[in-house]
Design an enzyme around this catalytic site. Structure first.
Site, short mmCIF file in Angstrom:
data_model
loop_
_atom_site.label_atom_id
_atom_site.label_comp_id
_atom_site.label_asym_id
_atom_site.label_seq_id
_atom_site.Cartn_x
_atom_site.Cartn_y
_atom_site.Cartn_z
N ASP A 196 23.93 -11.86 4.23
CA ASP A 196 24.10 -12.42 3.03
C ASP A 196 25.39 -12.74 2.87
OD1 ASP A 196 23.08 -13.93 0.70
OD2 ASP A 196 23.87 -12.21 -0.50
N MET A 221 8.69 4.67 5.13
CA MET A 221 9.00 3.25 4.59
C MET A 221 10.30 2.94 4.00
SD MET A 221 6.61 1.78 6.31
CE MET A 221 7.21 0.26 5.64
N GLU A 222 10.53 3.97 3.12
CA GLU A 222 11.63 4.09 2.10
C GLU A 222 13.08 3.94 2.98
OE1 GLU A 222 8.32 5.03 -0.32
OE2 GLU A 222 8.86 5.79 1.54
N LEU A 281 0.76 -1.41 0.15
CA LEU A 281 0.07 0.02 0.18
C LEU A 281 0.80 1.33 -0.12
CD1 LEU A 281 -2.90 -1.09 2.63
CD2 LEU A 281 -2.94 -1.24 -0.10
N CYS A 282 2.05 1.18 -0.28
CA CYS A 282 3.06 2.35 -0.29
C CYS A 282 2.92 3.08 -1.73
CB CYS A 282 4.57 1.95 -0.24
SG CYS A 282 5.09 1.91 1.61
N HIS A 283 2.87 4.31 -1.65
CA HIS A 283 2.92 4.82 -2.94
C HIS A 283 4.33 4.80 -3.78
CE1 HIS A 283 -0.56 6.58 -0.76
NE2 HIS A 283 -1.03 7.27 -2.01
#
Length: 171
Positions: free
Chosen positions: A140, A125-126, A87-89
């Protein structure tokens, strides 16, 4: 034949903005919001064996420059956040910075990410995606020598811009 779920019971005044009055998930409408400068700063850390940290510091890990590659991975993650979080733009980022601090006393690497844009929605969020993927990349690249590494403390430290103004986390 189409099957729909009955509307979930959700109060119309729910503080969760990604749900409508019927409790259905939706993308928040930011069309009426002002374009403002938005900045988010996040952090997280990965703790490891002292020998693993020494490999990272020396720059001679088998897969190459661990922190350099993790920095690029974090930047790439910030740019791809709307592909990962449903739901992120999509956001036109103006800046993403990923920085590392070696913490020898705790055998860890602290990662800080800053994301910026001028737009109608925030960049928290970014920045969180940048930190998370940068730390996952360190894992990793070093897992062949240390599978017991622990990633934690990923959080928003500061955000500026938008209707809600400034937020600074308690330290």
């Amino acid at each position: 034949m189409s099957v729909t779920n009955p509307p979930a019971a959700s109060p119309p005044s729910s503080p969760l903005t990604h749900f409508d009055a019927q409790g259905q998930a939706h993308m928040v409408d930011v069309g009426d919001k002002a374009n403002t400068r938005r900045v988010a700063v996040t952090e997280g850390r990965i703790t490891m064996l002292p020998e693993t940290l020494a490999l990272i510091q020396a720059g001679n890990a088998k897969k190459g420059d661990v922190l350099g590659i993790a920095r690029i991975a974090g930047i790439q993650a910030a740019k791809k956040t709307s592909d990962l979080i449903p739901l992120c733009h999509p956001i036109a980022l103006t800046r993403v910075a990923v920085e590392f601090e070696i913490e020898p006393e705790t055998h860890s690497v602290l990662c800080r990410a800053t994301a910026e844009c001028t737009g109608q929605t925030g960049v928290e969020m970014e920045a969180l995606s940048a930190v998370s993927v940068a730390l996952l990349t360190i894992y990793d690249m070093c897992k062949a020598v240390d599978r017991g590494m622990v990633i934690g403390g990923v959080r928003l430290m500061e955000k500026m811009g938008g209707k809600s103004g400034r937020f600074v986390a308690d330290v």
